[in-house]
Write a protein that holds these residues in place. Structure first.
Motif, PDB file in Angstrom:
ATOM      1  N   TYR A 197       0.811  -1.214   0.000  1.00 54.58           N
ATOM      2  CA  TYR A 197       0.000   0.000   0.000  1.00 54.58           C
ATOM      3  C   TYR A 197       0.846   1.266   0.000  1.00 54.58           C
ATOM      4  CZ  TYR A 197      -4.292  -2.632   0.556  1.00 54.58           C
ATOM      5  OH  TYR A 197      -5.357  -3.469   0.338  1.00 54.58           O
TER       6      TYR A 197
ATOM      7  N   GLY B 230      -6.507  -0.905  10.920  1.00 49.97           N
ATOM      8  CA  GLY B 230      -6.294  -0.953   9.485  1.00 49.97           C
ATOM      9  C   GLY B 230      -7.111   0.124   8.811  1.00 49.97           C
ATOM     10  N   CYS B 231      -6.903   1.357   9.247  1.00 49.85           N
ATOM     11  CA  CYS B 231      -7.784   2.476   8.869  1.00 49.85           C
ATOM     12  C   CYS B 231      -7.646   2.896   7.418  1.00 49.85           C
ATOM     13  CB  CYS B 231      -7.523   3.671   9.777  1.00 49.85           C
ATOM     14  SG  CYS B 231      -5.865   4.398   9.630  1.00 49.85           S
ATOM     15  N   GLY B 232      -6.587   2.464   6.723  1.00 47.25           N
ATOM     16  CA  GLY B 232      -6.389   2.910   5.352  1.00 47.25           C
ATOM     17  C   GLY B 232      -6.304   4.422   5.295  1.00 47.25           C
TER      18      GLY B 232
ATOM     19  N   ASP C 288      -2.664   1.963  10.858  1.00 47.72           N
ATOM     20  CA  ASP C 288      -2.515   1.157   9.645  1.00 47.72           C
ATOM     21  C   ASP C 288      -1.063   0.720   9.546  1.00 47.72           C
ATOM     22  OD1 ASP C 288      -4.386   0.682   7.027  1.00 47.72           O
ATOM     23  OD2 ASP C 288      -2.267   0.684   6.484  1.00 47.72           O
TER      24      ASP C 288
ATOM     25  N   SER D  74       0.612   0.664   6.820  1.00 45.85           N
ATOM     26  CA  SER D  74       1.243   1.423   5.745  1.00 45.85           C
ATOM     27  C   SER D  74       1.396   2.882   6.139  1.00 45.85           C
ATOM     28  CB  SER D  74       0.407   1.321   4.462  1.00 45.85           C
ATOM     29  OG  SER D  74       0.754   2.325   3.539  1.00 45.85           O
TER      30      SER D  74
ATOM     31  N   MET E 197      -0.693   5.107   3.848  1.00 47.40           N
ATOM     32  CA  MET E 197      -2.111   5.173   4.149  1.00 47.40           C
ATOM     33  C   MET E 197      -2.382   6.055   5.366  1.00 47.40           C
ATOM     34  SD  MET E 197      -3.307   3.600   1.637  1.00 47.40           S
ATOM     35  CE  MET E 197      -5.009   3.079   1.775  1.00 47.40           C
ATOM     36  N   VAL E 198      -1.516   5.996   6.357  1.00 50.48           N
ATOM     37  CA  VAL E 198      -1.672   6.872   7.522  1.00 50.48           C
ATOM     38  C   VAL E 198      -1.507   8.332   7.113  1.00 50.48           C
ATOM     39  CG1 VAL E 198      -0.675   7.510   9.759  1.00 50.48           C
ATOM     40  CG2 VAL E 198      -1.032   5.094   9.191  1.00 50.48           C
TER      41      VAL E 198
ATOM     42  N   VAL F 286      -9.530  -6.226   6.643  1.00 50.89           N
ATOM     43  CA  VAL F 286      -8.171  -6.286   7.172  1.00 50.89           C
ATOM     44  C   VAL F 286      -7.728  -7.715   7.454  1.00 50.89           C
ATOM     45  CG1 VAL F 286      -6.694  -5.601   9.106  1.00 50.89           C
ATOM     46  CG2 VAL F 286      -8.351  -3.982   8.199  1.00 50.89           C
TER      47      VAL F 286
END
Length: 236
Positions: free
Chosen positions: A11, A52-54, A73, A75, A78-79, A116
């Motif tokens: 990601y 895993g908030c994306g 997250d 990644s 993504m954060v 997730v």
């Protein structure tokens, strides 16, 4: 398909395209997120962890409904995207669900885990951590790939085994590979029970009502479709 380990679920490389694709597509914007919000119900004043908030669309929607949101997250990209959406003061961290989480015991009323857990081979430690950070009676609201999906794609697939499978996708014009772990429904519910959860709801919902107008061709003649499976679990 065989995929090099460092090429799947990356990601950090395709996160921006993935996020853009999911803002308006059928599966995420008009199916998965509305279903998660419906299952969450009235969240005003509840402390919720977005595991895993994306890029933060579910956190944003829950915050609009009055929830006090925290998210993480695996990644960093993504954060970063979630922080752009939610603001610099948002409580967001880079953390790995397969490792101990940086939150105290009994910290949250609810945890949401949106698409997730199917990335993980072993659910034992992740579910134990999510149970630990929930208050007694708290809820884990989650979605995963529907366990019948690999069988739908390949009729030769062994539904009753736990195995890895990968899917090459295109997100807003950029290719990316998602590596998933299939497990049958009974393996999921057994894992929930072993981690100290009571399964309160198993849901196979229809898409949002407006989806039938926006995606008339894809949904022609169908009230619902197989894509994801949803659970509400209670920490006991």
């Amino acid at each position: 398909m065989s995929v090099e380990p460092d090429k799947a679920n990356d990601y950090d490389s395709f996160g921006e395209a993935y996020s853009a694709e999911n803002e308006t597509n059928l599966n995420n914007a008009y199916y998965e997120r509305p279903a998660m919000l419906n299952l969450a119900g009235d969240v005003a004043g509840r402390r919720i962890l977005d595991a895993g908030c994306g890029s933060g669309p579910l956190s944003a929607a829950l915050r609009e409904r009055g929830a006090v949101m925290t998210g993480f997250d695996g990644s960093a990209k993504m954060v970063e995207l979630a922080r752009r959406r939610l603001g610099d003061d948002a409580d967001l961290r880079v953390a790995d669900l397969a490792e101990p989480l940086p939150y105290p015991d009994n910290a949250f009323d609810d945890v949401v885990a949106s698409l997730v857990l199917h990335y993980l081979e072993d659910w034992t430690a992740p579910l134990a951590e999510l149970h630990r950070v929930l208050k007694p009676g708290g809820r884990l609201i989650m979605s995963v790939n529907h366990p019948f999906l690999p069988k739908l794609i390949d009729p030769r697939a062994d539904y009753f085994s736990v195995y890895e499978w990968s899917d090459e996708c295109t997100f807003n014009g950029q290719k990316g590979v998602l590596r998933n772990w299939h497990r049958p429904l009974h393996a999921m519910t057994d894992a929930f029970t072993a981690a100290g959860f009571h399964t309160a709801v198993i849901s196979e919902p229809p898409p949002a009502p407006e989806a039938h107008e926006l995606f008339a061709e894809e949904l022609a003649g169908r009230k619902a479709f197989l894509s994801f499976l949803f659970f509400v679990l209670e920490a006991v």
